[in-house]
Design a protein around this motif. Structure first.
Motif, mmCIF file in Angstrom:
data_model
loop_
_atom_site.group_PDB
_atom_site.id
_atom_site.type_symbol
_atom_site.label_atom_id
_atom_site.label_comp_id
_atom_site.label_asym_id
_atom_site.label_seq_id
_atom_site.Cartn_x
_atom_site.Cartn_y
_atom_site.Cartn_z
ATOM 1 N N ALA A 135 0.829 -1.209 0.000
ATOM 2 C CA ALA A 135 0.000 0.000 0.000
ATOM 3 C C ALA A 135 0.862 1.257 0.000
ATOM 4 C CB ALA A 135 -0.937 -0.008 1.212
ATOM 5 N N LEU A 136 1.906 1.259 0.819
ATOM 6 C CA LEU A 136 2.791 2.416 0.898
ATOM 7 C C LEU A 136 3.554 2.621 -0.408
ATOM 8 C CD1 LEU A 136 4.104 1.857 4.508
ATOM 9 C CD2 LEU A 136 2.861 3.867 3.745
ATOM 10 N N ILE A 137 4.031 1.550 -1.006
ATOM 11 C CA ILE A 137 4.782 1.657 -2.257
ATOM 12 C C ILE A 137 3.892 2.188 -3.379
ATOM 13 C CG2 ILE A 137 5.943 0.303 -4.063
ATOM 14 C CD1 ILE A 137 6.999 -1.507 -1.784
ATOM 15 N N CYS A 270 -7.534 6.748 -7.611
ATOM 16 C CA CYS A 270 -6.907 5.875 -8.605
ATOM 17 C C CYS A 270 -5.942 4.898 -7.936
ATOM 18 C CB CYS A 270 -6.153 6.706 -9.641
ATOM 19 S SG CYS A 270 -7.210 7.611 -10.780
ATOM 20 N N ALA A 271 -5.155 5.414 -6.983
ATOM 21 C CA ALA A 271 -4.187 4.560 -6.289
ATOM 22 C C ALA A 271 -4.898 3.456 -5.500
ATOM 23 C CB ALA A 271 -3.324 5.407 -5.359
ATOM 24 N N LEU A 272 -5.990 3.802 -4.828
ATOM 25 C CA LEU A 272 -6.733 2.808 -4.048
ATOM 26 C C LEU A 272 -7.376 1.758 -4.954
ATOM 27 C CD1 LEU A 272 -8.410 5.098 -1.348
ATOM 28 C CD2 LEU A 272 -6.565 3.457 -0.998
ATOM 29 N N ILE A 273 -7.896 2.199 -6.102
ATOM 30 C CA ILE A 273 -8.499 1.245 -7.045
ATOM 31 C C ILE A 273 -7.437 0.285 -7.575
ATOM 32 C CG2 ILE A 273 -9.570 1.037 -9.330
ATOM 33 C CD1 ILE A 273 -11.065 3.677 -8.675
ATOM 34 N N VAL A 274 -6.278 0.836 -7.956
ATOM 35 C CA VAL A 274 -5.181 -0.011 -8.447
ATOM 36 C C VAL A 274 -4.719 -0.964 -7.347
ATOM 37 C CG1 VAL A 274 -2.767 0.034 -9.186
ATOM 38 C CG2 VAL A 274 -4.418 1.605 -10.208
ATOM 39 N N PHE A 275 -4.630 -0.468 -6.123
ATOM 40 C CA PHE A 275 -4.232 -1.317 -4.992
ATOM 41 C C PHE A 275 -5.195 -2.487 -4.828
ATOM 42 C CE2 PHE A 275 -4.727 -2.257 -0.415
ATOM 43 C CZ PHE A 275 -3.459 -2.766 -0.165
ATOM 44 N N ILE A 276 -6.488 -2.218 -4.922
ATOM 45 C CA ILE A 276 -7.495 -3.285 -4.807
ATOM 46 C C ILE A 276 -7.316 -4.302 -5.934
ATOM 47 C CG2 ILE A 276 -9.970 -3.789 -5.003
ATOM 48 C CD1 ILE A 276 -10.463 -1.105 -3.546
ATOM 49 N N LEU A 277 -7.095 -3.798 -7.159
ATOM 50 C CA LEU A 277 -7.022 -4.680 -8.320
ATOM 51 C C LEU A 277 -5.744 -5.518 -8.361
ATOM 52 C CD1 LEU A 277 -8.454 -2.341 -11.124
ATOM 53 C CD2 LEU A 277 -9.613 -4.224 -9.960
ATOM 54 N N THR A 348 -2.534 3.905 5.230
ATOM 55 C CA THR A 348 -1.098 3.963 4.980
ATOM 56 C C THR A 348 -0.800 4.426 3.553
ATOM 57 O OG1 THR A 348 -1.187 1.575 4.572
ATOM 58 C CG2 THR A 348 -0.396 2.274 6.700
ATOM 59 N N LEU A 349 -1.609 3.984 2.589
ATOM 60 C CA LEU A 349 -1.431 4.455 1.208
ATOM 61 C C LEU A 349 -1.648 5.968 1.146
ATOM 62 C CD1 LEU A 349 -2.754 2.746 -2.007
ATOM 63 C CD2 LEU A 349 -2.984 5.206 -1.705
ATOM 64 N N TYR A 350 -2.690 6.429 1.818
ATOM 65 C CA TYR A 350 -2.986 7.865 1.852
ATOM 66 C C TYR A 350 -1.838 8.649 2.484
ATOM 67 C CZ TYR A 350 -4.636 12.124 4.124
ATOM 68 O OH TYR A 350 -4.740 13.395 4.609
ATOM 69 N N LEU A 351 -1.282 8.153 3.569
ATOM 70 C CA LEU A 351 -0.212 8.863 4.265
ATOM 71 C C LEU A 351 1.029 9.008 3.381
ATOM 72 C CD1 LEU A 351 -0.567 7.290 7.814
ATOM 73 C CD2 LEU A 351 -0.855 9.707 7.248
#
Length: 466
Positions: A135-137, A270-277, A348-351
Motif C-alpha cells: 500500500a505504501l509503495i 486511482c491509487a486505491l483502485i489499483v491497490f485493490i485490483l 497507509t497508502l494515503y499517508l
C-alpha cells in the motif's frame, strides 16, 4: 405490489435524471423548484421501496441518496443533522470494547491449543506488514507519477488551526501499545491497548484448569452473543446515521467540492483502485476466495465505513458478515481487531501519498532513500488510527515534522479530507475482512460450502425508517 412500485420508481428516477440533465445544458430550462420536486418524488418512491423490502443494504443505499439530496438542496439543514451521525457513532463505540474483549477472550481461551493462537498471531502480522508495505509503495508511486502537489501556491490567508503534535520516538509508539489502565483505554477508544489487554487476559484464562476456565469462557461467550444482538439493534439506526453523515458532508462542502485539489483526490482514488485490483484481487484468487461473493458479503460494513468515515462503526457488522461468509468466530475475533491496529491499508497508502504531496507543494526535494525512510516511519506511526475519523491528519503532521517540512499544505488537504477519508476507510475495512478469510484459509478452517452459499443467505429485516 413490489413490482409495481419498482416500475414507478424507475419512471420517477428516469424523469428526474432526464429533467436535471436537460436543464443543466439549457435544452429545457426548468426552475429549481420543479427540479427539486422531481428529485424528491423519485426519492420518496425509493423510500417506500426500502420500507417494503426491509433490507439493511437497500436502506443504507437509499439513505445515502436522501442525505445527498438534503445536503445539496438544504445545506444548512444538512450540517445541522450532524448530531444523528454522532448518535450512531457513539452507540457503536459503546459496543466496541466489550465486543473486542468478549470475542478475543473467547477465541483465545476457547482454543484447546494455544500454539494455534500463536500461529495465527505471526501469520496475521506477517500478512499485515506485507500488504501494508504494498500500500505504501503504491502510494509513493502514484504521488511521484501524478505529482498532485507541483505548482500549488500557498494561499495568502490560512485561518484553520492545526492540532499540536508532539514528536514521538519508536519507543513511545511501542509503549503506547500497552495499557496502564484498561478503563482509561476503553474511555479513550484505544483499540490496540484493548486488544493487548484482551489477548493477555485470554492467554491467562487459557492457562487455568479446565473446570475453572470453562465456567468463565461460557460467561464471556454469552457476553459476545449479547453484544452481537446489541449491534443488530443499533443497526436499525444505521440508515439514519449514514444518511445524516452524507447530508452533513454535502451540506458543509457542497457538490462542487472536487473543484479544489481535484488532482490529489483523483490520485488517491486511482491509487486505491489499483491497490485493490493488483493486491486484494490476486490475494483473494490465490486463497480461493470468490471475489464477487466476498464483495457482496462486505458491502454493508464497507458502505457504513464510507459514509461515517470510521472503520470502528463498521467493525461489529464486518465481524458478523465474515462469520456468515464461513470464517470461524475464533479467527474473526482474533484477526479483525488486530487488523484494526496493524492492517490499515487505505490509511497507509494515503499517508505516503499525502506526505509526498506536501513535499511537492513546498518544493522540498525527497530522494528515493528519504521516501523509503518515510515508508518505514509511516509503517510504525500509522498503527491504531482506524477507529478515529481524520486521525490520519495527526499522523501526517508527525511525519512532516520529522522531515522538517512546512505544515500549510495540510490545511489545504483538510478541505477535502472527509472525501479522502471515505475512500481510505472503506479500503481499511475491506482489507481487514479479506485478512480474516485469508488467515482462515491458511489455517485450513475456511468453510467453503458456507462461503459459496453466502450470497443466498437472506439478511434479517431492519426497521422501516430510512
Amino acid at each position: 405490489m413490489k413490482s409495481k412500485i419498482t416500475i414507478i420508481n424507475i419512471a420517477l428516477v428516469t424523469i428526474a435524471a432526464i429533467a436535471t440533465v436537460l436543464s443543466s445544458y439549457d435544452i429545457l430550462p426548468l426552475s429549481d423548484n420543479i427540479l427539486i420536486t422531481l428529485r424528491w418524488l423519485a426519492l420518496a418512491g425509493l423510500v417506500v421501496y426500502a420500507i417494503l423490502k426491509k433490507n439493511l443494504t437497500t436502506s443504507i443505499l437509499i439513505s445515502m441518496l436522501v442525505g445527498t439530496e438534503i445536503g445539496y438542496d438544504y445545506p444548512k439543514m444538512g450540517t445541522e443533522l450532524h448530531f444523528l451521525r454522532q448518535i450512531f457513532l457513539q452507540m457503536i463505540k459503546t459496543v466496541i470494547a466489550p465486543l473486542l474483549f468478549a470475542t478475543l477472550v473467547t477465541g483465545i481461551a476457547g482454543h484447546s491449543d494455544l500454539k494455534q493462537v500463536g500461529r495465527m498471531g505471526w501469520k496475521s502480522l506477517l500478512y499485515f506488514e506485507v500488504v501494508t508495505t504494498f500500500a505504501l509503495i503504491i502510494g509513493l508511486f502514484f504521488a511521484n507519477w501524478f505529482k498532485p502537489g507541483v505548482g500549488i501556491i500557498a494561499p495568502a490567508t490560512l485561518n484553520a488551526t492545526l492540532p499540536k503534535v508532539a514528536e514521538q520516538t519508536w519507543q513511545d509508539i511501542v509503549l503506547h501499545s500497552f495499557p496502564e489502565n484498561v478503563a482509561k483505554s476503553i474511555y479513550h477508544g484505544e483499540v490496540l491497548q484493548i486488544v493487548v489487554f484482551s489477548v493477555l487476559f485470554g492467554i491467562s484464562l487459557a492457562l487455568l484448569p479446565a473446570a475453572k476456565k470453562e465456567k468463565f469462557v461460557h460467561g464471556v461467550e454469552l457476553l459476545a452473543e449479547v453484544m452481537f444482538k446489541f449491534t443488530k439493534i443499533i443497526m436499525y439506526f444505521a440508515p439514519i446515521g449514514v444518511g445524516a453523515a452524507i447530508a452533513e458532508t454535502v451540506g458543509h462542502m457542497g457538490i462542487d467540492v472536487l473543484r479544489n485539489l481535484a488532482l490529489l483526490l483523483a490520485t488517491l482514488y486511482c491509487a486505491l483502485i489499483v491497490f485493490i485490483l493488483i493486491v486484494f484481487v490476486p490475494i483473494a484468487m490465490f486463497a480461493r476466495i470468490p471475489v464477487i461473493k466476498f464483495a457482496k458479503a462486505i458491502f454493508e460494513p464497507v458502505s457504513i465505513a464510507f459514509a461515517t468515515t470510521s472503520s470502528e462503526s463498521a467493525l461489529p457488522k464486518a465481524m458478523e458478515k465474515m462469520e456468515k461468509f464461513g470464517v470461524p468466530r475464533q479467527i474473526v475475533s482474533f484477526v479483525m481487531p488486530t487488523g484494526y491496529s496493524f492492517n490499515l491499508d487505505g490509511s497507509t497508502l494515503y499517508l505516503a501519498l499525502a506526505t509526498v504531496f506536501v513535499a511537492q507543494a513546498t518544493g522540498t526535494e525527497m530522494s528515493i532513500g528519504q521516501q523509503l525512510t518515510m515508508v518505514l516511519l509511516l509503517m510504525l506511526t500509522s498503527k491504531g488510527v482506524a477507529g478515529i475519523p481524520r486521525a490520519t491528519l495527526v499522523i501526517l503532521l508527525g511525519a512532516i515534522a520529522n522531515f522538517g517540512m512546512p505544515e500549510w499544505p495540510v490545511l489545504l488537504i483538510m478541505g477535502i479530507d472527509e472525501l479522502m477519508d471515505m475512500a481510505r476507510t472503506s479500503v481499511n475495512v475491506t482489507g481487514n475482512c479479506l485478512a480474516t478469510a485469508v488467515i482462515a484459509r491458511w489455517e485450513g478452517e475456511l468453510d467453503d460450502e458456507k462461503m459459496h452459499n453466502s450470497d443466498l443467505v437472506i439478511d434479517e429485516p431492519v426497521a422501516s425508517e430510512v
